[in-house]
Design a protein around this motif. Sequence first.
Motif, PDB file in Angstrom:
ATOM      1  N   GLY A  48       3.118  17.090 -28.474  1.00 22.16           N
ATOM      2  CA  GLY A  48       2.620  18.539 -28.206  1.00 22.16           C
ATOM      3  C   GLY A  48       1.384  18.738 -29.160  1.00 22.16           C
ATOM      4  O   GLY A  48       1.370  18.181 -30.255  1.00 22.16           O
ATOM      5  N   ALA A  49       0.718  19.615 -28.842  1.00 21.57           N
ATOM      6  CA  ALA A  49      -0.802  19.917 -29.658  1.00 21.57           C
ATOM      7  C   ALA A  49      -0.216  20.590 -30.973  1.00 21.57           C
ATOM      8  O   ALA A  49       0.808  21.277 -31.010  1.00 21.57           O
ATOM      9  N   ARG A  50      -0.901  20.498 -32.009  1.00 18.94           N
ATOM     10  CA  ARG A  50      -0.607  20.845 -33.357  1.00 18.94           C
ATOM     11  C   ARG A  50      -1.264  21.961 -33.511  1.00 18.94           C
ATOM     12  O   ARG A  50      -2.262  22.453 -32.753  1.00 18.94           O
ATOM     13  N   LEU A  84       7.343  35.131 -24.137  1.00 15.84           N
ATOM     14  CA  LEU A  84       6.882  36.003 -25.149  1.00 15.84           C
ATOM     15  C   LEU A  84       6.789  35.104 -26.314  1.00 15.84           C
ATOM     16  O   LEU A  84       5.883  35.787 -27.170  1.00 15.84           O
ATOM     17  N   LEU A  85       7.362  33.921 -26.647  1.00 16.97           N
ATOM     18  CA  LEU A  85       7.170  33.256 -27.940  1.00 16.97           C
ATOM     19  C   LEU A  85       5.935  32.612 -27.672  1.00 16.97           C
ATOM     20  O   LEU A  85       5.420  32.212 -29.011  1.00 16.97           O
ATOM     21  N   LEU A  86       5.225  32.454 -26.502  1.00 19.15           N
ATOM     22  CA  LEU A  86       3.851  31.704 -26.461  1.00 19.15           C
ATOM     23  C   LEU A  86       2.788  32.798 -26.949  1.00 19.15           C
ATOM     24  O   LEU A  86       1.613  32.335 -27.202  1.00 19.15           O
ATOM     25  N   ILE A  87       3.164  33.850 -27.117  1.00 20.25           N
ATOM     26  CA  ILE A  87       1.976  35.044 -27.464  1.00 20.25           C
ATOM     27  C   ILE A  87       1.742  34.744 -28.846  1.00 20.25           C
ATOM     28  O   ILE A  87       0.491  34.669 -29.014  1.00 20.25           O
ATOM     29  N   PRO A  88       2.544  34.923 -29.826  1.00 18.44           N
ATOM     30  CA  PRO A  88       2.062  34.675 -31.217  1.00 18.44           C
ATOM     31  C   PRO A  88       2.001  33.263 -31.669  1.00 18.44           C
ATOM     32  O   PRO A  88       2.536  32.305 -31.160  1.00 18.44           O
ATOM     33  N   GLN A  89       0.871  32.894 -32.168  1.00 16.36           N
ATOM     34  CA  GLN A  89       0.396  31.409 -32.363  1.00 16.36           C
ATOM     35  C   GLN A  89       1.532  30.947 -33.354  1.00 16.36           C
ATOM     36  O   GLN A  89       1.958  29.616 -33.198  1.00 16.36           O
ATOM     37  N   LYS A  90       2.335  31.555 -34.111  1.00 12.94           N
ATOM     38  CA  LYS A  90       3.423  31.170 -35.141  1.00 12.94           C
ATOM     39  C   LYS A  90       4.449  30.691 -34.126  1.00 12.94           C
ATOM     40  O   LYS A  90       5.091  29.681 -34.665  1.00 12.94           O
ATOM     41  N   THR A  91       4.780  31.143 -33.116  1.00 14.04           N
ATOM     42  CA  THR A  91       6.022  30.651 -32.102  1.00 14.04           C
ATOM     43  C   THR A  91       5.659  29.929 -31.069  1.00 14.04           C
ATOM     44  O   THR A  91       6.600  29.848 -30.290  1.00 14.04           O
ATOM     45  N   ARG A  92       4.257  29.789 -30.789  1.00 13.63           N
ATOM     46  CA  ARG A  92       3.818  29.013 -29.603  1.00 13.63           C
ATOM     47  C   ARG A  92       4.480  27.844 -29.235  1.00 13.63           C
ATOM     48  O   ARG A  92       4.864  27.578 -28.278  1.00 13.63           O
ATOM     49  N   ARG A  93       4.522  26.917 -30.296  1.00 11.79           N
ATOM     50  CA  ARG A  93       5.298  25.849 -30.184  1.00 11.79           C
ATOM     51  C   ARG A  93       6.681  25.903 -29.654  1.00 11.79           C
ATOM     52  O   ARG A  93       7.267  24.952 -28.731  1.00 11.79           O
ATOM     53  N   ILE A  94       7.367  26.665 -30.319  1.00 15.17           N
ATOM     54  CA  ILE A  94       8.787  27.036 -29.867  1.00 15.17           C
ATOM     55  C   ILE A  94       9.029  27.503 -28.315  1.00 15.17           C
ATOM     56  O   ILE A  94       9.729  27.002 -27.676  1.00 15.17           O
ATOM     57  N   GLY A  95       7.970  28.377 -28.027  1.00 13.44           N
ATOM     58  CA  GLY A  95       7.880  28.801 -26.586  1.00 13.44           C
ATOM     59  C   GLY A  95       7.720  27.464 -25.580  1.00 13.44           C
ATOM     60  O   GLY A  95       8.323  27.531 -24.610  1.00 13.44           O
ATOM     61  N   CYS A  96       6.631  26.594 -26.099  1.00 13.02           N
ATOM     62  CA  CYS A  96       6.550  25.541 -25.246  1.00 13.02           C
ATOM     63  C   CYS A  96       7.868  24.619 -25.157  1.00 13.02           C
ATOM     64  O   CYS A  96       8.220  23.881 -24.162  1.00 13.02           O
TER      65      CYS A  96
END
Length: 182
Positions: A176-178, A48-60
């Motif tokens: 990780g990707a920026r 679910l955290l991968l969906i919004p760009q703002k939290t994508r890195r946290i999901g990763c």
Amino acid sequence: MLASLTNADLSILLYIQDSIRTPWLTPIVVFITSLGNAGIFWIAVSLLLLIPQKTRRIGCMSLAALFASLLINNLLLKNLVRRIRPYDLCSVLHPLVAKPVDFSFPSGHTGSSFAAAVVLYRQLPKKAGIPLLVLAVLIGLSRLYVGVHYPSDVFAGMLTGMGAGYLAERIVLKYGARDSAE
């Protein structure tokens, strides 16, 4: 020394079984422990955290922590230590869930829970991070209540999970990707 630790662990588990287990608490704890099955709750939160760009890195980070915990706990340590489950050693200990078929040390439920929760606690606002960390603690304690892990398994799972979380966080931050917004 291992025999002394096992005896102390079994004493705690028997105390929980004989003095803390209650009919009203058991379904709650069984539900809590089921949230850790195969890390599914933590995987779902991470996805679910991968969906919004703002939290994508946290999901990763969280997914990487879960993967690290899987490697460290379930594939490496369980097979190196090969500790039998407490109910196989102590016939008067009655597990409340289906008997796991893998080895006992360390607790995979606890390891994956702490791996993800440490990342989420450190990276998300505290109003989300604190309840997730509390859930990780509850999942770890639930493994004792349901009688499928020794206390030392849960403690080790907590430590290895935290280590996996910190490691994954560092790796994703470094390699990780920026985000395009940065």
